[in-house]
Design a protein around this motif. Sequence first.
Motif, mmCIF file in Angstrom:
data_model
loop_
_atom_site.group_PDB
_atom_site.id
_atom_site.type_symbol
_atom_site.label_atom_id
_atom_site.label_comp_id
_atom_site.label_asym_id
_atom_site.label_seq_id
_atom_site.Cartn_x
_atom_site.Cartn_y
_atom_site.Cartn_z
ATOM 1 N N ARG A 154 -3.178 -4.618 -1.014
ATOM 2 C CA ARG A 154 -2.150 -3.699 -0.492
ATOM 3 C C ARG A 154 -0.956 -3.568 -1.440
ATOM 4 N NH1 ARG A 154 -3.867 -0.870 1.113
ATOM 5 N NH2 ARG A 154 -2.497 -0.055 2.728
ATOM 6 N N GLY A 176 0.860 -1.174 0.000
ATOM 7 C CA GLY A 176 0.000 0.000 0.000
ATOM 8 C C GLY A 176 0.895 1.222 0.000
ATOM 9 N N SER A 177 0.347 2.357 -0.457
ATOM 10 C CA SER A 177 1.199 3.558 -0.482
ATOM 11 C C SER A 177 1.475 4.055 0.930
ATOM 12 C CB SER A 177 0.577 4.657 -1.345
ATOM 13 O OG SER A 177 -0.686 5.013 -0.890
ATOM 14 N N CYS A 224 -1.458 16.703 -0.461
ATOM 15 C CA CYS A 224 -2.377 15.640 -0.872
ATOM 16 C C CYS A 224 -3.291 16.202 -1.949
ATOM 17 C CB CYS A 224 -3.188 15.205 0.362
ATOM 18 S SG CYS A 224 -4.179 13.733 0.108
HETATM 19 C C1 PLP Z 1 -4.601 10.419 0.505
HETATM 20 C C2 PLP Z 1 -4.296 8.993 0.687
HETATM 21 N N1 PLP Z 1 -3.044 8.590 0.561
HETATM 22 C C3 PLP Z 1 -2.700 7.302 0.727
HETATM 23 C C4 PLP Z 1 -3.666 6.374 1.040
HETATM 24 C C5 PLP Z 1 -3.180 4.986 1.300
HETATM 25 O O1 PLP Z 1 -3.641 4.072 0.484
HETATM 26 P P1 PLP Z 1 -2.980 2.616 0.383
HETATM 27 O O2 PLP Z 1 -2.083 2.408 1.540
HETATM 28 O O3 PLP Z 1 -4.134 1.709 0.359
HETATM 29 O O4 PLP Z 1 -2.219 2.670 -0.904
HETATM 30 C C6 PLP Z 1 -4.991 6.738 1.164
HETATM 31 C C7 PLP Z 1 -6.019 5.747 1.529
HETATM 32 O O5 PLP Z 1 -7.120 6.025 1.841
HETATM 33 C C8 PLP Z 1 -5.317 8.094 1.001
HETATM 34 O O6 PLP Z 1 -6.567 8.523 1.147
#
Ligand code: PLP
Length: 358
Positions: free
Chosen positions: A225, A83-84, A153
């Motif tokens: 993920r 996941g990021s 963001c």
């Molecule tokens: C702004 C933002 N960044 C990152 C994420 C992380 O996402 P993931 O870890 O699923 O890639 C989210 C998840 O809701 C998000 O809203």
Amino acid sequence: MEFAEKLSRLKVYPAADGYALGPEVALMASNETPYPPLPAVREAVAEALNGVNRYPDPSNTRLRKALSDRYGVPANRIAIGNGSCDILLAAGDALLEPGAEVIYAWPSFSVYPHLAAASGARALQIPLNADHEHDLEAMLAEITVATRLVIVCNPNNPTSTALPLDEIADFVARVPRHAAVILDEAYCEFNLLDDPDASVALLDRFPNLVLLRTFSKAYGLCGLRVGYGLCGSADFRAAVDAVRQPFYCNVAAQAAAIAALRSQDEIAVRVETNLAERLALADGLERMGIKPADSQANFVWFDLPAGEDAESAVVQGLSARRILVRAGASLGRPGALRVTVGTAADNERFLAALGELV
Ligand SMILES: Cc1ncc(COP(=O)(O)O)c(C=O)c1O
């Protein structure tokens, strides 16, 4: 047992409930995609399962090559994560420590406060402007020699708003090179202000820039993920790899992400459907006299007409009708709601229920 001091600073992530409630629940709380996995993704995962007796490729070679081919960014400047969020937390580990500073807007993604809390760095949370957008000038004004990380963001979670890329580019140009800039583009595929891939060109100009992206949203893989960071320099990628365990991205996630990347036409259709549903949801709210923020993401954000006092009654009323949304109080703005765009049926159910409750 005596735990580390930082534990007292770490807040529990405000996870949505409802995962055990069954299929008839409208899950509109976590900005997921409501559509099932693509057939090509299912096939790739099924195939990958044959190899789970082996560790995953720790270099994510095929996935990084697929991303490199798509974006024209060298593979050694592509970070992969569980996941990021994984890359975000690793960036906190790699960049922050007591005495360092991190700057981000607020309200914004609920994981950002974790970075300072875990590292002992100082967080500067810069309020959004009246249109629920980043105040980039105010963020710039807070940068000092101690600033190690600035996070933008775009589109912003939870407010759904986005700034045009030229404003972002001007901002990044004015951030001194000693500070890393993470442009969190988790929702970029839903943003109509700019081509989602336009920001990639900025990486050639700014070695301190990282575009953080995910397969969780438009690509619909959040259950597996996998996320990635396109980096302006190989140093950032090396740093986030150094602070993590080696096998952070599992075999099924790597295979699914490659299959999803190859399915651009199907993904584009899903994104278009989501955009049409987003407009329908916003129209429905406006018919009720509610003005949502200008959404460029797969969710909408609005203040409830009766404000803070109404929030918990509305959230509970929706939950009693098996519709789960995210309350503003948990996201930094009491009296607001964040509602993920669902299927047409979910959205109609939500609008009807909200109409009864407000
Ligand atoms: C702004 C933002 N960044 C990152 C994420 C992380 O996402 P993931 O870890 O699923 O890639 C989210 C998840 O809701 C998000 O809203």
